[in-house]
Design a protein around this motif. Structure first.
Motif, PDB file in Angstrom:
ATOM      1  N   PRO A 215       0.653  -1.424   0.087  1.00 55.22           N
ATOM      2  CA  PRO A 215       0.066   0.249  -0.397  1.00 55.22           C
ATOM      3  C   PRO A 215       0.520   0.994  -0.087  1.00 55.22           C
ATOM      4  CG  PRO A 215      -0.768  -1.350   1.344  1.00 55.22           C
ATOM      5  CD  PRO A 215       0.034  -2.276   1.224  1.00 55.22           C
ATOM      6  N   GLN A 216       1.683   1.389   0.996  1.00 55.65           N
ATOM      7  CA  GLN A 216       2.898   2.828   1.185  1.00 55.65           C
ATOM      8  C   GLN A 216       3.462   2.984  -0.141  1.00 55.65           C
ATOM      9  OE1 GLN A 216       3.444   0.090   2.719  1.00 55.65           O
ATOM     10  NE2 GLN A 216       5.263  -0.956   2.966  1.00 55.65           N
ATOM     11  N   ASP A 217       3.596   1.710  -0.705  1.00 50.74           N
ATOM     12  CA  ASP A 217       4.540   1.533  -2.435  1.00 50.74           C
ATOM     13  C   ASP A 217       3.102   2.265  -3.462  1.00 50.74           C
ATOM     14  OD1 ASP A 217       6.187   2.275  -1.131  1.00 50.74           O
ATOM     15  OD2 ASP A 217       6.940  -0.335  -1.918  1.00 50.74           O
ATOM     16  N   THR A 218       2.174   1.873  -3.380  1.00 48.33           N
ATOM     17  CA  THR A 218       1.029   2.780  -4.601  1.00 48.33           C
ATOM     18  C   THR A 218       0.361   3.568  -4.236  1.00 48.33           C
ATOM     19  OG1 THR A 218       0.488  -0.327  -3.962  1.00 48.33           O
ATOM     20  CG2 THR A 218      -0.965   1.012  -5.550  1.00 48.33           C
ATOM     21  N   GLU A 219      -0.018   4.299  -5.644  1.00 51.14           N
ATOM     22  CA  GLU A 219      -0.175   5.826  -6.169  1.00 51.14           C
ATOM     23  C   GLU A 219      -1.544   5.181  -6.517  1.00 51.14           C
ATOM     24  OE1 GLU A 219       0.707   8.578  -8.258  1.00 51.14           O
ATOM     25  OE2 GLU A 219       2.144   9.494  -6.581  1.00 51.14           O
ATOM     26  N   ILE A 220      -2.454   6.073  -5.756  1.00 51.18           N
ATOM     27  CA  ILE A 220      -3.999   6.143  -6.483  1.00 51.18           C
ATOM     28  C   ILE A 220      -4.010   7.416  -7.469  1.00 51.18           C
ATOM     29  CG2 ILE A 220      -6.464   5.698  -6.239  1.00 51.18           C
ATOM     30  CD1 ILE A 220      -4.593   3.669  -5.710  1.00 51.18           C
ATOM     31  N   GLU A 221      -4.993   7.100  -8.454  1.00 49.45           N
ATOM     32  CA  GLU A 221      -4.536   8.803  -9.425  1.00 49.45           C
ATOM     33  C   GLU A 221      -5.635   8.473  -9.475  1.00 49.45           C
ATOM     34  OE1 GLU A 221      -3.182   9.543 -13.274  1.00 49.45           O
ATOM     35  OE2 GLU A 221      -1.670   9.906 -11.913  1.00 49.45           O
ATOM     36  N   LEU A 222      -6.843   9.833  -9.368  1.00 47.70           N
ATOM     37  CA  LEU A 222      -7.866   9.755  -9.615  1.00 47.70           C
ATOM     38  C   LEU A 222      -8.174  10.762 -10.633  1.00 47.70           C
ATOM     39  CD1 LEU A 222     -11.343   9.470  -9.607  1.00 47.70           C
ATOM     40  CD2 LEU A 222     -11.338  10.574  -6.942  1.00 47.70           C
ATOM     41  N   VAL A 223      -9.080  10.878 -12.346  1.00 49.23           N
ATOM     42  CA  VAL A 223      -9.417  11.124 -12.848  1.00 49.23           C
ATOM     43  C   VAL A 223     -10.974  11.816 -12.770  1.00 49.23           C
ATOM     44  CG1 VAL A 223      -9.789  12.636 -14.883  1.00 49.23           C
ATOM     45  CG2 VAL A 223      -7.571  11.348 -13.819  1.00 49.23           C
ATOM     46  N   ARG A 224     -11.333  13.085 -12.231  1.00 48.04           N
ATOM     47  CA  ARG A 224     -12.775  13.049 -11.860  1.00 48.04           C
ATOM     48  C   ARG A 224     -13.054  14.652 -12.857  1.00 48.04           C
ATOM     49  NH1 ARG A 224     -14.957  12.650  -6.282  1.00 48.04           N
ATOM     50  NH2 ARG A 224     -14.697  10.194  -7.121  1.00 48.04           N
ATOM     51  N   ARG A 225     -13.373  14.510 -13.927  1.00 50.03           N
ATOM     52  CA  ARG A 225     -14.430  15.778 -14.880  1.00 50.03           C
ATOM     53  C   ARG A 225     -13.702  16.500 -15.044  1.00 50.03           C
ATOM     54  NH1 ARG A 225     -19.004  13.669 -12.004  1.00 50.03           N
ATOM     55  NH2 ARG A 225     -18.029  14.714  -9.161  1.00 50.03           N
ATOM     56  N   ILE A 252      -9.853   5.529 -12.625  1.00 46.07           N
ATOM     57  CA  ILE A 252      -9.057   5.519 -12.166  1.00 46.07           C
ATOM     58  C   ILE A 252      -7.482   4.596 -12.094  1.00 46.07           C
ATOM     59  CG2 ILE A 252      -8.157   4.341  -9.007  1.00 46.07           C
ATOM     60  CD1 ILE A 252     -11.621   4.390  -9.170  1.00 46.07           C
ATOM     61  N   ARG A 253      -6.424   5.562 -12.045  1.00 47.64           N
ATOM     62  CA  ARG A 253      -5.049   4.423 -12.373  1.00 47.64           C
ATOM     63  C   ARG A 253      -4.312   4.148 -11.433  1.00 47.64           C
ATOM     64  NH1 ARG A 253      -0.303   7.181 -15.522  1.00 47.64           N
ATOM     65  NH2 ARG A 253       0.681   5.096 -15.955  1.00 47.64           N
ATOM     66  N   VAL A 254      -4.019   2.637 -10.835  1.00 45.42           N
ATOM     67  CA  VAL A 254      -3.107   2.406 -10.067  1.00 45.42           C
ATOM     68  C   VAL A 254      -1.235   2.613 -10.217  1.00 45.42           C
ATOM     69  CG1 VAL A 254      -2.745   0.408  -8.251  1.00 45.42           C
ATOM     70  CG2 VAL A 254      -4.959   1.020  -9.023  1.00 45.42           C
ATOM     71  N   ILE A 255      -0.517   2.796 -10.235  1.00 44.58           N
ATOM     72  CA  ILE A 255       0.600   3.209  -9.977  1.00 44.58           C
ATOM     73  C   ILE A 255       2.235   2.485  -8.839  1.00 44.58           C
ATOM     74  CG2 ILE A 255       2.608   4.913 -10.929  1.00 44.58           C
ATOM     75  CD1 ILE A 255      -0.193   7.375 -11.630  1.00 44.58           C
ATOM     76  N   TYR A 256       2.333   2.413  -9.841  1.00 42.06           N
ATOM     77  CA  TYR A 256       3.435   1.468  -8.823  1.00 42.06           C
ATOM     78  C   TYR A 256       4.573   2.758  -8.240  1.00 42.06           C
ATOM     79  CZ  TYR A 256       8.115  -1.094  -6.761  1.00 42.06           C
ATOM     80  OH  TYR A 256       9.222  -1.800  -5.627  1.00 42.06           O
ATOM     81  N   GLN A 257       4.231   3.962  -7.180  1.00 43.12           N
ATOM     82  CA  GLN A 257       5.227   4.756  -6.664  1.00 43.12           C
ATOM     83  C   GLN A 257       5.806   4.782  -5.614  1.00 43.12           C
ATOM     84  OE1 GLN A 257       5.345   7.041  -9.737  1.00 43.12           O
ATOM     85  NE2 GLN A 257       7.572   8.111  -7.819  1.00 43.12           N
ATOM     86  N   PRO A 258       6.510   4.155  -5.568  1.00 45.42           N
ATOM     87  CA  PRO A 258       7.668   3.882  -3.859  1.00 45.42           C
ATOM     88  C   PRO A 258       8.084   5.812  -3.785  1.00 45.42           C
ATOM     89  CG  PRO A 258       9.291   2.699  -5.426  1.00 45.42           C
ATOM     90  CD  PRO A 258       7.536   3.163  -6.792  1.00 45.42           C
ATOM     91  N   ARG A 259       8.056   5.954  -2.196  1.00 44.77           N
ATOM     92  CA  ARG A 259       8.233   7.140  -1.760  1.00 44.77           C
ATOM     93  C   ARG A 259       9.642   6.741  -1.960  1.00 44.77           C
ATOM     94  NH1 ARG A 259       4.009   8.888   2.269  1.00 44.77           N
ATOM     95  NH2 ARG A 259       4.223   6.698   2.449  1.00 44.77           N
TER      96      ARG A 259
END
Length: 391
Positions: A215-225, A252-259
């Protein structure tokens, strides 16, 4: 004399792994800094730590502000496929098939007189781009944005006077309108149909098979209108208020993005890469320093540890740091003195952000230490050569 000359000139040519605290402070006040980034040096105090600890990161829930939705996920839209069943009593417009339901005759004799009831399921009806459907004898009906029960009532009213006591049932057979698209690092990317349960972001990710990474390495990107918001999955799990309800049409885009944060200078741990993963949902400055082994005992200056980042306008205003016109952030270097025990407590409260940098400065005596090692090496080699010469 050669060794003395070496001692006198050594400070200028011996290499360093990082600047000293004095050099950092000196450059901060220099004309070169003011002409370029003009970063500000801020000493870490309890007041500064309070500001950093209370900072609220840009939240994905801001996409929901001012967007109060009172309807459920049962609205009909363009592209939906509807199933329509019409029940009629007596003379039928749609079917000759009888479905007799027994009843007792008015004479009370007990004889069952079957009323003439028919039902007909119309062919699947697709909602056009303009939001209308065509129903025989009812005509074109505007159904976009309405619920199946509302459309059933519309059809029933349109058939009144043409059919004897018509009853209508409408259901969504293929739901396109009440869906979201999930892509990226999930097990089953694709279209997810929303239900009246009002799924939230984490629900939709779970329905899509779950994220492939922690979860901490997973970014949730949301595009709404046309608006974009992002957060990590760990935040959704730890802060339910951020796990907002998804709306039909969301992407919704789920991206592997470790901080990560970057550490350089006189760090205590030898690493192949100086880019360090957080590894947890939240990471404090104390935890980050522990990950890199803290200051190196032999060459670091614990008085000069710096947390370097760009701060947003809100934080800069609270710190009294000016932000250049047209910019939304300013570069700041926070100075931490690890020889002061109070600073350890403050470091436990300061959250590290993605792409932060930590600099541990060299001690002023580092070059002299290196020179002594070099001289010792030279003298040792000279002694060894002399012994071989005598032999």
């Amino acid at each position: 004399m050669g060794i003395l000359a070496l001692l006198l000139t050594g400070c200028s040519w011996m290499p360093r792994s990082s600047p000293t605290q004095g050099q950092v402070r000196g450059y901060t006040k220099s004309k070169a800094n003011k002409a370029n980034l003009d970063y500000k040096l801020v000493s870490m105090t309890p007041e500064v730590a309070n500001i950093l600890a209370s900072e609220i990161q840009p939240l994905i829930s801001t996409l929901q502000k001012g967007d109060v939705r009172t309807t459920g996920n049962d609205r009909i839209g363009a592209g939906d496929m509807l199933g329509i069943t019409i029940f009629e009593l007596g003379s039928s417009l749609f079917s000759n098939a009888d479905h007799n339901i027994g009843s007792t005759s008015a004479s009370g004799s007990g004889t069952m007189v079957p009323p003439h009831i028919t039902s007909q399921e119309l062919p699947p009806t697709q909602v056009e781009n303009d939001g209308t459907i065509m129903v025989p004898y009812a005509g074109h009906l505007k159904v976009k944005g309405k619920t199946p029960s509302q459309v059933a009532t519309m059809i029933q009213k349109s058939l009144k006077g043409k059919s004897q006591n018509p009853q209508v049932m409408v259901r969504i057979q293929k739901d396109i309108n009440n869906t979201v698209i999930v892509s990226g690092e999930v097990s089953k990317p694709g279209r997810v149909i929303l239900s009246l349960a009002d799924e939230h972001l984490s629900d939709v990710v779970a329905i899509a098979g779950g994220a492939k990474y922690a979860p901490q390495d997973t970014e949730i990107e949301l595009v709404r209108r046309g608006r974009l918001g992002a957060t990590d999955l760990a935040t959704l799990e730890n802060h339910p208020e951020e796990d907002i309800r998804v709306d039909p049409g969301d992407r919704i885009r789920v991206i592997y993005q470790p901080r990560t944060f970057t550490a350089f200078g006189a760090i205590g741990q030898t690493q192949e890469r100086n880019e360090v993963k957080f590894g947890t949902a939240t990471l404090t400055l104390a935890g980050a320093l522990a990950r890199i082994g803290g200051p190196a005992d032999s060459r670091a200056d614990p008085n000069g540890v710096y947390l370097i980042r760009y701060e947003n306008e809100e934080v800069c205003n609270r710190l009294g740091i000016p932000v250049k016109a047209g910019h939304h952030s300013a570069p700041v270097a926070y100075e931490i003195d690890l020889m002061n025990p109070t600073q350890y407590f403050l470091a436990q409260r300061i959250p590290v952000k993605d792409h932060d940098a930590i600099l541990i400065t060299d001690a002023p005596s580092t070059r002299f230490f290196k020179i002594n090692m070099l001289i010792g090496t030279l003298l040792g080699e000279g002694t060894t050569a002399g012994l071989y010469a005598v032999r």
